[in-house]
Design an enzyme around this catalytic site. Structure first.
Site, PDB file in Angstrom:
ATOM      1  N   HIS A  21       0.814  -1.224   0.000  1.00 26.82           N
ATOM      2  CA  HIS A  21       0.000   0.000   0.000  1.00 26.82           C
ATOM      3  C   HIS A  21       0.847   1.274   0.000  1.00 26.82           C
ATOM      4  CE1 HIS A  21      -2.684  -3.045   1.776  1.00 26.82           C
ATOM      5  NE2 HIS A  21      -3.641  -2.405   1.134  1.00 26.82           N
ATOM      6  N   GLU A  91       3.010  -1.561   7.548  1.00 30.62           N
ATOM      7  CA  GLU A  91       3.975  -1.466   6.448  1.00 30.62           C
ATOM      8  C   GLU A  91       5.176  -0.600   6.820  1.00 30.62           C
ATOM      9  OE1 GLU A  91       2.009  -0.839   2.665  1.00 30.62           O
ATOM     10  OE2 GLU A  91       0.793  -2.656   2.942  1.00 30.62           O
TER      11      GLU A  91
END
Ligand code: URA
Length: 288
Positions: A21, A91
């Protein structure tokens, strides 16, 4: 990115090592990451850095890295709410970040917090849904004491109005924060929420801190939050952007302070920041 084959469905990373992402790889970001919700706030944060560059932009996630007073620092927008924020933490941790400071906006619950004041959270009531996917409801969403102290120190140095205490994080801006929904809809179980939270000393509503604090604690990372009160639910005032520039300045300065404290801790051989180390630091700072 379209059509690109990623490493696996359960760990989607590109062949270059980029997380799905945020589109970042190791080395792109600092260990210190400032987390606004709004992608447009990322360049506003970076304008205080002596050097900055855009690293990635994908969906609601914009990332800049750069140097603030000589400290390597990054900022990534989380988007609004727990689900998007959890993706950012997951992330960013994978690419090397370990210290998160939310730089947000908030609705104060009591009139003692003026619109434009800052709120530094010590912990968050987990009214979100995302953190419940990770851990039992009794698990606390607490900020890291050294990040909280660095934010307080920065607010003092900058001479801004601030409050320190508990926050409530909701996954809903309207009904979940006891604002009437469309056509005045407000279910019975939300009525009285503000009064209840005030009665147990909760200062404010926002939408991301609980997710950031919970995930950070689970993973052994550090986090804190400073939010500008753009609304007050007792006085009914709402001033767009009030206090946001102060929150940005405080968060940037807190990174500088924290990095100095982190250096002191590692030089001292201690495992953790202690009040005596802060005292030493403060004495040294006054001499400069
Ligand atoms: N953000 C929130 O979640 N609530 C407010 O009232 C203001 C900003």
């Amino acid at each position: 990115m379209s059509g690109e084959r990623l490493t696996s469905a359960s760990q989607p990373i590109s062949s270059e090592g980029r997380v799905y992402h945020l589109n970042l790889k190791k080395g792109d970001v600092s260990r210190y990451v400032l987390l606004p919700g709004d992608p447009e706030r990322v360049p506003r944060i970076a304008k205080y850095w002596e050097k900055s560059w855009k690293v990635a932009e994908h969906r609601e996630y914009v990332t800049y890295s750069g140097y603030y007073k000589g400290v390597f620092v990054s900022s990534t927008s989380t988007g609004i709410g727990g689900p998007a924020t959890a993706i950012a933490i997951e992330e960013l941790a994978r690419v090397g970040a370990d210290t998160f400071i939310r730089v947000g906006t908030t609705g104060a619950l009591t009139k003692s917090v003026k619109v434009g004041d800052l709120i530094i959270s010590t912990g968050a009531v987990r009214l979100d849904g995302t953190s419940k996917h990770y851990v039992i409801p009794e698990y606390p969403a607490v900020a890291s004491f050294d990040v909280v102290m660095a934010l307080i120190e920065a607010a003092e140095e900058l001479g801004v109005r601030y409050h320190v205490g508990l926050t409530a994080s909701s996954d809903s801006f309207y009904v979940g924060q006891e604002r009437p929904g469309y056509r005045g809809y407000l279910p019975p179980f939300q009525r009285g929420l503000i009064e209840f939270l005030r009665s147990v000393n909760v200062l404010n509503f926002e939408m991301e801190a609980a997710t950031i604090f919970t995930l950070s604690n689970i993973y052994g990372l550090r986090s804190g939050a400073v939010c500008a009160a753009i609304a007050n639910r007792e006085t009914e005032e709402f001033i767009v952007d009030a206090g946001v520039e102060d929150a940005i300045k405080v968060a940037n300065e807190a990174v500088k302070i924290l990095s100095e404290w982190d250096d002191l801790v590692s030089k001292s051989g201690r495992k953790i920041l202690t009040p005596s180390l802060i005292g030493e630091w403060f004495g040294g700072r006054k001499k400069r």
